[in-house]
Motif scaffolding. Sequence first.
Motif, PDB file in Angstrom:
ATOM      1  N   ASP A  19      62.376  43.935  86.741  1.00 54.29           N
ATOM      2  CA  ASP A  19      63.185  42.880  86.763  1.00 54.29           C
ATOM      3  C   ASP A  19      62.920  42.412  85.217  1.00 54.29           C
ATOM      4  N   THR A  20      63.821  43.086  84.403  1.00 55.40           N
ATOM      5  CA  THR A  20      63.942  42.596  82.892  1.00 55.40           C
ATOM      6  C   THR A  20      64.761  41.462  82.483  1.00 55.40           C
ATOM      7  N   ASN A  21      65.863  41.575  83.449  1.00 59.01           N
ATOM      8  CA  ASN A  21      67.159  40.496  82.893  1.00 59.01           C
ATOM      9  C   ASN A  21      66.246  39.213  82.986  1.00 59.01           C
ATOM     10  N   SER A  22      65.577  38.771  83.933  1.00 53.49           N
ATOM     11  CA  SER A  22      64.921  37.354  83.973  1.00 53.49           C
ATOM     12  C   SER A  22      64.139  36.972  82.565  1.00 53.49           C
ATOM     13  N   LEU A  23      63.700  38.130  81.894  1.00 55.99           N
ATOM     14  CA  LEU A  23      62.871  37.646  80.509  1.00 55.99           C
ATOM     15  C   LEU A  23      64.071  37.165  79.660  1.00 55.99           C
TER      16      LEU A  23
END
Length: 80
Positions: A19-23
């Motif tokens: 989950d890189t989108n939440s960064l």
Amino acid sequence: MKAGIIAAGSEMRTPFRVDTNSLVRTERLNAIGYHVRMKMVVGDDAGELARAFEWALTRADVAPVQCAKRASATGARPPL
């Protein structure tokens, strides 16, 4: 102001997705004055997603939901 992020998608609960989108979402929320208090991952189940959203809103002012983009039949990722 408080925020919670919900990542929706059963594939996000496997070891094959990160989950890189939440960064990025956290960075953008911080930039407009929100403090991200929680992040959670919920599978592809409408009831689970509704309960997660209700729970998040008891602890935060906003709770954006992000859905994983699925690969096409050719394996190419859709543009963001």
